[in-house]
Design a protein around this motif. Sequence first.
Motif, PDB file in Angstrom:
ATOM      1  N   GLY A  85      25.502 -63.766 -36.525  1.00 43.33           N
ATOM      2  CA  GLY A  85      24.454 -62.860 -36.061  1.00 43.33           C
ATOM      3  C   GLY A  85      24.229 -62.958 -34.565  1.00 43.33           C
ATOM      4  N   ILE A  98      17.393 -64.053 -40.042  1.00 45.15           N
ATOM      5  CA  ILE A  98      18.603 -64.292 -40.839  1.00 45.15           C
ATOM      6  C   ILE A  98      18.349 -65.381 -41.873  1.00 45.15           C
ATOM      7  N   LEU A 150      21.598 -57.658 -40.009  1.00 48.27           N
ATOM      8  CA  LEU A 150      21.181 -58.693 -39.059  1.00 48.27           C
ATOM      9  C   LEU A 150      22.372 -59.432 -38.466  1.00 48.27           C
ATOM     10  N   VAL A 151      23.415 -59.627 -39.269  1.00 47.81           N
ATOM     11  CA  VAL A 151      24.596 -60.351 -38.755  1.00 47.81           C
ATOM     12  C   VAL A 151      25.636 -59.401 -38.194  1.00 47.81           C
ATOM     13  N   GLY A 152      25.296 -58.108 -38.100  1.00 41.17           N
ATOM     14  CA  GLY A 152      26.210 -57.155 -37.492  1.00 41.17           C
ATOM     15  C   GLY A 152      27.356 -56.732 -38.380  1.00 41.17           C
ATOM     16  N   ASN A 202      25.106 -59.293 -33.579  1.00 41.10           N
ATOM     17  CA  ASN A 202      23.967 -58.401 -33.811  1.00 41.10           C
ATOM     18  C   ASN A 202      23.858 -57.375 -32.688  1.00 41.10           C
ATOM     19  N   LEU A 237      15.681 -63.323 -34.276  1.00 41.60           N
ATOM     20  CA  LEU A 237      16.857 -62.952 -35.061  1.00 41.60           C
ATOM     21  C   LEU A 237      17.319 -64.111 -35.935  1.00 41.60           C
TER      22      LEU A 237
END
Length: 472
Positions: A79, A174, A250-252, A83, A170
Amino acid sequence: MSVPKTKARRRRVAFQSSATLILLGVLTLGGCSMVPEYRQPELPLAQQWNAASGGQSAAGGQWWREFHSAELDQLIDRGLASNFTLKAAISRIDEARASAQVTGAGQYPALNLGGNYQRQNNYGTTQKRSVFAEATYEVDFWGKQRAAADSADALANATAFDAQTLRMSLSASIADSYFQVLSLEERLRLAQSIADDARQVLDLVEIQASQGAVSNLEVAQQRNAMQTFEAAMPPLRQQRDQALYQLAVLVGAPPEGFHLQGDSLGALQVPQPATGLPIGLLRQRPDIQAAEARLKSANFDVGVARAAFLPNLSLDLLGGIDTLAGGQIWSVIGTLGQPVFAGGQLKGQLHFDQAHVQELTASYRESIVEALQDVETQISAARELDKSYALNASAVDSAREAARLAQVRYRLGSTDFQTLLIVERTQYQAEDTLLQVRLQHLQAAVGLFRALGGDFSADALALNSSVQVTHP
């Protein structure tokens, strides 16, 4: 080498030396500053937290590793690297740094090189060639340009602290989402297990009803109990999917195909963060540092507004040579300006900047008070949920034993069906509540880490160092 060319070269060297001396001289004329002295706003801070258990200093670092979950470590690392919101925040740091460089350029002369070539051929032939350099500089007598540059630098620092705040939030989000997915997985398994047990009891009741030992009322009641347990599963699946997809973002990662390896909270440890002292939040919380950086920027703006009332001196220096004739071209123009009447614009700007300082002072103090409240709330939550988890674990043990005994007694015919229904529901509610308290317990630890500033180690804060603007 011809004599005219040698003389021209000497004149060019002499001109360049003179121009350099003039520029160095004007650069040393500035030095006064109209910026008010900055003083950090005072705020009474307690010596210790209301409910702090120890006096250890809070230490920044990768706090998520304290939960001892390799999968959580991988998710947060992913993330922080992927992110998209965090990437945008880091790009805003570069934007702020570039803006500060643009503002800071006003402290230095603007140098330009140029040339001219002219040729006429009416009644004869005329050629003119010249090369010249032009320098423009506003002498910073009152530190106006310096204050503007410092204000922009402070805003760039605030932008970096904003990114650090986002990074802190962030990583906490997560962890919270990861724990929530695992908790919902466990609650789904619990609901399925209880429903399976209820179905077995239903089979038993149906056999007894066929033999005339019980009525159809008991069959309908047990079927209702089983269906109630089964009906709890679809909402839990929906919540799990929602939390899982949120975690993917959230972790892209795209939600499609995203899944976790873990399915239980049982292997996780609940850490107990060292809270340190309240005054430590001033250097640990990036949101507090961002608020102070903006306050410093506003204080520099007051200096800019003050300097606008005073005279300013601009210098324009032009010099060069005619390469054909070997003659010099030069001029020096100094412009001294003093504001006389601007319709209240200058005074209004000064009042605005002064009021802005007062506004940001209040915002800075509020950010500290809110941070203190955040830590106290999370300390209380962690402490009380620790007690709640222990009590609920004991309640689950009791409920399981009661359910076991009720089923044995019912099979032997020594207890009624209503008692069996009650203990079935009690066991499910007790175990489901324990799983929810376990989740809240873990999230309270995450909340306390976040409230203390998250990862405020030197390596993490290196993100902020990229905004330190070095002016040419």
